[in-house]
Design a protein around this motif. Structure first.
Motif, mmCIF file in Angstrom:
data_model
loop_
_atom_site.group_PDB
_atom_site.id
_atom_site.type_symbol
_atom_site.label_atom_id
_atom_site.label_comp_id
_atom_site.label_asym_id
_atom_site.label_seq_id
_atom_site.Cartn_x
_atom_site.Cartn_y
_atom_site.Cartn_z
ATOM 1 N N LEU A 1 -62.060 -48.277 -6.063
ATOM 2 C CA LEU A 1 -60.668 -48.716 -6.117
ATOM 3 C C LEU A 1 -60.392 -49.802 -5.078
ATOM 4 C CD1 LEU A 1 -58.757 -45.327 -6.610
ATOM 5 C CD2 LEU A 1 -58.665 -47.294 -8.156
ATOM 6 N N LEU A 2 -60.996 -49.667 -3.917
ATOM 7 C CA LEU A 2 -60.741 -50.630 -2.847
ATOM 8 C C LEU A 2 -61.378 -51.988 -3.120
ATOM 9 C CD1 LEU A 2 -60.979 -48.428 0.374
ATOM 10 C CD2 LEU A 2 -58.989 -48.991 -1.034
ATOM 11 N N LYS A 3 -62.222 -52.075 -4.141
ATOM 12 C CA LYS A 3 -62.770 -53.371 -4.566
ATOM 13 C C LYS A 3 -61.802 -54.111 -5.485
ATOM 14 C CE LYS A 3 -66.878 -52.976 -2.612
ATOM 15 N NZ LYS A 3 -68.047 -52.608 -3.425
ATOM 16 N N SER A 4 -60.726 -53.446 -5.909
ATOM 17 C CA SER A 4 -59.757 -54.044 -6.821
ATOM 18 C C SER A 4 -58.714 -54.846 -6.054
ATOM 19 C CB SER A 4 -59.061 -52.952 -7.646
ATOM 20 O OG SER A 4 -57.986 -53.489 -8.400
ATOM 21 N N ALA A 5 -58.209 -55.888 -6.703
ATOM 22 C CA ALA A 5 -57.120 -56.665 -6.105
ATOM 23 C C ALA A 5 -55.774 -55.984 -6.288
ATOM 24 C CB ALA A 5 -57.080 -58.054 -6.739
ATOM 25 N N ASP A 6 -55.716 -55.008 -7.182
ATOM 26 C CA ASP A 6 -54.459 -54.300 -7.459
ATOM 27 C C ASP A 6 -54.772 -52.852 -7.842
ATOM 28 O OD1 ASP A 6 -51.770 -53.720 -7.983
ATOM 29 O OD2 ASP A 6 -51.901 -54.440 -10.061
ATOM 30 N N PRO A 7 -55.259 -52.062 -6.872
ATOM 31 C CA PRO A 7 -55.723 -50.707 -7.188
ATOM 32 C C PRO A 7 -54.581 -49.742 -7.482
ATOM 33 C CG PRO A 7 -55.857 -51.106 -4.831
ATOM 34 C CD PRO A 7 -55.466 -52.412 -5.454
ATOM 35 N N ARG A 8 -54.782 -48.937 -8.513
ATOM 36 C CA ARG A 8 -53.774 -47.980 -8.949
ATOM 37 C C ARG A 8 -54.429 -46.610 -9.154
ATOM 38 N NH1 ARG A 8 -49.099 -50.551 -11.054
ATOM 39 N NH2 ARG A 8 -49.214 -52.712 -10.364
ATOM 40 N N LEU A 9 -53.751 -45.579 -8.652
ATOM 41 C CA LEU A 9 -54.265 -44.211 -8.702
ATOM 42 C C LEU A 9 -53.186 -43.304 -9.262
ATOM 43 C CD1 LEU A 9 -56.294 -41.957 -7.964
ATOM 44 C CD2 LEU A 9 -55.399 -42.072 -5.612
#
Length: 277
Positions: A138-146
């Protein structure tokens, strides 16, 4: 990640029920997504893909099957390793996999302890393990959503009669049985299920706290009372109880993925309101 790259979305329990409807709602969009159907059984995931492509013959998105059983650490570790090597990141993790075993207690197929442990293992413990291992992706994403899929039955505030208002469903699930013991068997018992979903709400708050300074947007999503197979009641029986069609929940979660509820991060959200704790 280039801005033009399709967002990668993992939906656990994505081969059926609400999970399938989430995948379907995203697959139908004009913009491309890389959709990962998390499923315990590969063959069921592949059947879901075939059904999806028959219902929506053309799409800008791709869809693949990832084998993951949230009750197995080995399975979770293998799934995360596969996603890491193939995709390198996750833009949205939708923790949808869940189960209820209260009917197994009622029908004397499981003991109370067995059923409660199974519910907590699937709905909370397994979800927490998967989320923990997925955070680096997730932290590799530019817009992480959980996202954590919770339940409208999990609100403790709504268990109080003065908070039911005119909602018949709240009176039905929170009303008290007649005096005496043993109590009559319930048609759709949910004691264990709703307890785990209340626990899941706190887990969401913990992940909101833990990832606050990492830019991860976190929600618990209460999709509404849907006509799925969850809880052992048939969709036909659930429709008689006034449920919504499953696609309504899928479209709501799709909207969260697309950023339409970013003003409600860290909360338990229903489509039209915030769910009380």
């Amino acid at each position: 990640m280039a801005s033009s790259d399709p967002k990668i979305v993992l939906v656990t329990g994505g081969n059926t029920g609400l999970g399938y409807e989430i995948i379907k709602a995203l697959y139908a969009l004009p913009e491309p997504y890389t959709l990962l159907i998390g499923t315990r059984t590969i063959s069921k995931g592949e059947a879901a893909v075939n059904q999806l492509k028959s219902e929506i013959p053309t799409s800008e998105s791709t869809v693949s099957v990832i084998q993951v059983n949230v009750s197995s650490d080995v399975s979770i570790e293998a799934a995360i390793a596969s996603i890491t090597s193939t995709y390198g990141r996750i833009d949205a993790l939708i923790n949808n996999a869940g189960a209820g075993f209260d009917g197994e207690i009622r029908d004397e197929k499981m003991s109370i302890r067995e059923a409660f442990n199974a519910s907590w293992d699937t709905n909370v413990s397994g979800t927490h393990v998967l989320t923990t291992l997925a955070v680096p992706l997730l932290l590799k994403s530019a817009d992480p959503r959980l996202m954590f899929v919770t339940s409208g039955t999990s609100s403790m505030w709504e268990t109080q009669p003065e908070n039911w208002g005119t909602m018949v469903a709240l009176a039905r699930i929170n009303g008290s049985p007649v005096a005496g013991w043993p109590k009559p068997k319930e048609m759709a018992p949910i004691t264990g299920y709703r307890s785990t979903k209340a626990g899941l709400n706190m887990l969401m708050r913990e992940w909101t706290r833990i990832l606050k300074n990492d830019g991860v947007k976190v929600w618990a999503i209460s999709p509404g009372f849907l006509a799925t197979n969850l809880g052992g009641l048939s969709p036909a029986m659930l429709r008689k109880m006034g449920t919504l069609e499953p696609h309504v929940g899928g479209e709501f979660v799709r909207d969260v993925v697309q950023g339409k509820h970013d003003d409600r991060v860290g909360l338990i959200i229903r489509s039209q309101q915030t769910q009380a704790w």
